[in-house]
Design a protein around this motif. Structure first.
Motif, PDB file in Angstrom:
ATOM      1  N   PHE A  30       0.728  -1.090  -0.168  1.00  0.00           N
ATOM      2  CA  PHE A  30      -0.060   0.143   0.192  1.00  0.00           C
ATOM      3  C   PHE A  30       0.792   0.744  -0.254  1.00  0.00           C
ATOM      4  N   LEU A  31       2.107   1.289   0.948  1.00  0.00           N
ATOM      5  CA  LEU A  31       2.730   2.876   1.035  1.00  0.00           C
ATOM      6  C   LEU A  31       3.463   3.128  -0.549  1.00  0.00           C
ATOM      7  N   ILE A  32       3.983   1.982  -0.314  1.00  0.00           N
ATOM      8  CA  ILE A  32       4.852   1.652  -1.809  1.00  0.00           C
ATOM      9  C   ILE A  32       4.150   2.130  -3.077  1.00  0.00           C
ATOM     10  N   VAL A  33       2.884   1.836  -3.384  1.00  0.00           N
ATOM     11  CA  VAL A  33       2.015   2.384  -4.297  1.00  0.00           C
ATOM     12  C   VAL A  33       1.939   3.862  -4.039  1.00  0.00           C
ATOM     13  N   LEU A  34       2.008   4.218  -2.782  1.00  0.00           N
ATOM     14  CA  LEU A  34       1.385   5.654  -2.857  1.00  0.00           C
ATOM     15  C   LEU A  34       2.578   6.780  -2.382  1.00  0.00           C
ATOM     16  N   VAL A  35       4.280   6.273  -2.479  1.00  0.00           N
ATOM     17  CA  VAL A  35       5.075   6.796  -2.778  1.00  0.00           C
ATOM     18  C   VAL A  35       5.213   7.413  -4.262  1.00  0.00           C
ATOM     19  N   VAL A  36       4.749   6.070  -4.804  1.00  0.00           N
ATOM     20  CA  VAL A  36       5.312   6.215  -6.515  1.00  0.00           C
ATOM     21  C   VAL A  36       4.312   7.180  -6.647  1.00  0.00           C
ATOM     22  N   MET A  37       2.948   7.485  -6.305  1.00  0.00           N
ATOM     23  CA  MET A  37       1.792   8.469  -6.840  1.00  0.00           C
ATOM     24  C   MET A  37       1.997   9.788  -6.957  1.00  0.00           C
ATOM     25  N   SER A  38       3.103   9.634  -5.065  1.00  0.00           N
ATOM     26  CA  SER A  38       3.062  11.057  -4.946  1.00  0.00           C
ATOM     27  C   SER A  38       4.092  11.923  -5.103  1.00  0.00           C
ATOM     28  N   HIS A  39       5.394  11.126  -5.703  1.00  0.00           N
ATOM     29  CA  HIS A  39       5.970  11.791  -6.701  1.00  0.00           C
ATOM     30  C   HIS A  39       5.804  11.931  -8.490  1.00  0.00           C
ATOM     31  N   PHE A  40       4.865  11.362  -9.122  1.00  0.00           N
ATOM     32  CA  PHE A  40       4.486  11.749 -10.448  1.00  0.00           C
ATOM     33  C   PHE A  40       3.447  12.249 -10.661  1.00  0.00           C
ATOM     34  N   MET A  41       2.614  12.554  -9.078  1.00  0.00           N
ATOM     35  CA  MET A  41       1.726  13.767  -9.547  1.00  0.00           C
ATOM     36  C   MET A  41       2.357  15.230  -8.247  1.00  0.00           C
ATOM     37  N   ASP A  42       3.096  15.402  -8.319  1.00  0.00           N
ATOM     38  CA  ASP A  42       4.289  16.252  -7.671  1.00  0.00           C
ATOM     39  C   ASP A  42       4.559  17.710  -8.502  1.00  0.00           C
ATOM     40  N   LEU A  43       4.838  17.599  -9.597  1.00  0.00           N
ATOM     41  CA  LEU A  43       4.533  18.720 -10.555  1.00  0.00           C
ATOM     42  C   LEU A  43       3.519  19.078 -11.058  1.00  0.00           C
ATOM     43  N   SER A  44       2.788  18.307 -10.851  1.00  0.00           N
ATOM     44  CA  SER A  44       1.534  18.677 -11.717  1.00  0.00           C
ATOM     45  C   SER A  44      -0.003  19.547 -10.324  1.00  0.00           C
ATOM     46  N   TYR A  45       0.138  18.741  -8.950  1.00  0.00           N
ATOM     47  CA  TYR A  45      -1.024  18.908  -7.938  1.00  0.00           C
ATOM     48  C   TYR A  45      -1.714  19.847  -8.062  1.00  0.00           C
ATOM     49  N   GLU A  46      -1.005  20.941  -8.168  1.00  0.00           N
ATOM     50  CA  GLU A  46      -1.072  22.182  -7.305  1.00  0.00           C
ATOM     51  C   GLU A  46      -2.081  22.942  -8.617  1.00  0.00           C
ATOM     52  N   HIS A  47      -2.123  22.488  -9.824  1.00  0.00           N
ATOM     53  CA  HIS A  47      -3.551  23.032 -10.802  1.00  0.00           C
ATOM     54  C   HIS A  47      -4.079  21.572 -11.169  1.00  0.00           C
ATOM     55  N   ASN A  48      -4.041  21.085 -10.711  1.00  0.00           N
ATOM     56  CA  ASN A  48      -4.774  19.407 -11.267  1.00  0.00           C
ATOM     57  C   ASN A  48      -5.970  19.525  -9.810  1.00  0.00           C
ATOM     58  N   MET A  49      -7.079  19.368 -10.045  1.00  0.00           N
ATOM     59  CA  MET A  49      -7.979  19.334  -9.021  1.00  0.00           C
ATOM     60  C   MET A  49      -8.315  18.111  -8.147  1.00  0.00           C
ATOM     61  N   PHE A  51      -5.878  15.596  -8.359  1.00  0.00           N
ATOM     62  CA  PHE A  51      -3.644  14.794  -7.460  1.00  0.00           C
ATOM     63  C   PHE A  51      -4.318  16.077  -6.035  1.00  0.00           C
ATOM     64  N   MET A  52      -4.830  17.357  -6.260  1.00  0.00           N
ATOM     65  CA  MET A  52      -4.584  18.257  -4.995  1.00  0.00           C
ATOM     66  C   MET A  52      -4.656  17.064  -3.587  1.00  0.00           C
ATOM     67  N   PRO A  53      -5.917  17.215  -3.682  1.00  0.00           N
ATOM     68  CA  PRO A  53      -6.477  16.076  -2.065  1.00  0.00           C
ATOM     69  C   PRO A  53      -5.788  14.211  -1.948  1.00  0.00           C
ATOM     70  N   LEU A  54      -5.455  14.115  -2.919  1.00  0.00           N
ATOM     71  CA  LEU A  54      -4.951  12.686  -2.966  1.00  0.00           C
ATOM     72  C   LEU A  54      -3.533  12.856  -1.942  1.00  0.00           C
ATOM     73  N   LYS A  55      -2.866  14.090  -3.113  1.00  0.00           N
ATOM     74  CA  LYS A  55      -1.341  14.595  -2.493  1.00  0.00           C
ATOM     75  C   LYS A  55      -0.875  14.786  -1.152  1.00  0.00           C
ATOM     76  N   TRP A  56      -2.542  15.398  -1.030  1.00  0.00           N
ATOM     77  CA  TRP A  56      -2.215  15.884   0.777  1.00  0.00           C
ATOM     78  C   TRP A  56      -2.438  14.901   1.389  1.00  0.00           C
ATOM     79  N   PHE A  57      -3.515  14.181   0.916  1.00  0.00           N
ATOM     80  CA  PHE A  57      -3.785  13.031   1.784  1.00  0.00           C
ATOM     81  C   PHE A  57      -2.584  12.300   1.987  1.00  0.00           C
ATOM     82  N   ILE A  58      -1.944  11.222   0.684  1.00  0.00           N
ATOM     83  CA  ILE A  58      -0.708  10.622   0.924  1.00  0.00           C
ATOM     84  C   ILE A  58       0.494  11.077   1.870  1.00  0.00           C
ATOM     85  N   VAL A  59       1.205  12.854   1.958  1.00  0.00           N
ATOM     86  CA  VAL A  59       1.950  13.588   2.823  1.00  0.00           C
ATOM     87  C   VAL A  59       1.612  13.361   3.842  1.00  0.00           C
ATOM     88  N   SER A  60       0.817  13.708   4.074  1.00  0.00           N
ATOM     89  CA  SER A  60       0.532  13.239   5.833  1.00  0.00           C
ATOM     90  C   SER A  60       1.234  12.024   6.511  1.00  0.00           C
TER      91      SER A  60
END
Length: 351
Positions: A30-49, A51-60
């Motif tokens: 579960f965690l390694i899937v989140l790690v990969v997802m977090s990295h690959f949304m890192d450059l676009s999550y700020e303008h992607n509605m 990715f944005m909530p998913l990014k906050w959830f993962i990094v928390s």
């Protein structure tokens, strides 16, 4: 050489733990899937509605949880020699590979900063020092309070990325919590987990993270790397937000500890192979993230879903045996060299 590799694989199998802990294997998957997802949304999550909530959830919680799980399997003291072989040498090898990718692959100016880990290599560095120091730190009375205090206090200093000191201190309480957690305690927590407790853990953690997002904070407050000044916070504000981040991360670690299945699943084996996934996805990310703009312009349901599906595919792909053999070989370089020497010596002696 093939004989040497076969012998090494045989030796590796003989020292593998006979029984796997399915719960923690599933947790790792579960965690390694989140790690990969977090990295690959890192450059676009700020303008992607999406990715944005998913990014906050993962990094928390995802990296605190990974280190918590690592701590759980680090109860026994590991010799310095074994740490150097299994973590130190691989760290140096992968740092060199990253340097080569940066310099010759994507032409990104850099230097071989071995004491300032590139991209995801900070994890190996802090893991090395956690395993080295934890047997001694745990003997200090009140060490959990001291570790939490150090994690809060390091935000007052502008240490930067040298030796990953900020992350080392910020995440140490999670690693040590894993060290202290016994299998009996895990069973007790799971047996006593009521729907109310589970729901409260998720709601409180979610409320903290949502509050950070609504207040306009950056997801970097969860990264553990940055000083309060860098994040634009006063010392008091920084300490408060980091303390709340500790609470949010701890609650989510508990949440998934008690709800994830403890039986072996078809994908549980990936939990034994998170290292090749971690390393090879990082190579892909720096190539695409720094070498092109493709990850900067992901938006909309289709591209977002495709990106997340690609992340899941990478987890599956890099957990295949060819990639596992590579990271296993890097983690056994001294033994491989020894076997090669002995193999060649026997040939010479036979002549």
């Amino acid at each position: 050489m093939e004989n040497v590799i076969s012998e090494l694989e045989c030796n590796t199998k003989t020292i593998t733990e006979p029984e796997r802990d399915a719960l923690f294997d599933n947790y790792r998957v579960f965690l390694i899937v989140l790690v990969v997802m977090s990295h690959f949304m890192d450059l676009s999550y700020e303008h992607n509605m999406i990715f944005m909530p998913l990014k906050w959830f993962i990094v928390s919680f995802h990296m605190p949880a990974f280190l918590f799980v690592s701590g759980y399997f680090s109860k026994k003291k590991t010799s310095v020699g074994k740490l150097i072989q299994k973590i130190g040498i691989p760290y140096l090898v992968y740092e060199v590979v990253f340097y080569l990718i940066y310099t010759f692959g994507i032409h990104k100016p850099t230097k071989l900063y071995l004491l300032r880990p590139k991209f995801a290599m900070w994890f190996l560095m802090v893991l090395f020092f956690y395993k080295l120091t934890a047997p001694y730190i745990r003997k200090i009375p009140g060490h959990m309070i001291l570790l939490a205090g150090a994690g809060l206090g390091i935000g007052l200093a502008g240490v930067g990325n040298f030796l990953s000191i900020p992350r080392f201190l910020v995440y140490y309480p999670f690693f040590m919590a894993g060290v202290h957690l016994s299998s009996d305690r895990v069973k007790e927590l799971r047996s006593r987990a009521t729907p109310l407790k589970i729901s409260l853990a998720a709601l409180v953690s979610g409320a903290i993270t949502t509050g950070f997002a609504v207040a306009g904070y950056s997801t970097r407050i969860y990264y553990g790397r940055y000083s309060y000044d860098y994040l634009g916070q006063t010392p008091a504000e920084g300490i408060l937000t980091r303390a709340l981040a500790y609470v949010a991360g701890g609650l989510m670690i508990y949440f998934f500890l008690v709800i994830l299945p403890d039986r072996k699943l078809k994908i549980s084996y990936i939990g034994q192979r998170t290292m090749p996934v971690y390393i090879f996805h990082a190579f892909v990310w720096v190539t695409l993230g720094y070498g092109s703009s493709v990850l900067k312009h992901i938006d909309g349901v289709g591209p977002s879903a495709l990106t997340l599906a690609a992340c899941i595919f990478m987890v599956w792909l890099f957990s295949r045996k060819p990639f596992v053999k590579v990271t296993d070989a890097v983690g056994n370089i001294p033994e491989m060299l020894k076997m090669i020497f002995q193999h060649n010596f026997k040939k010479i002696d036979a002549k």
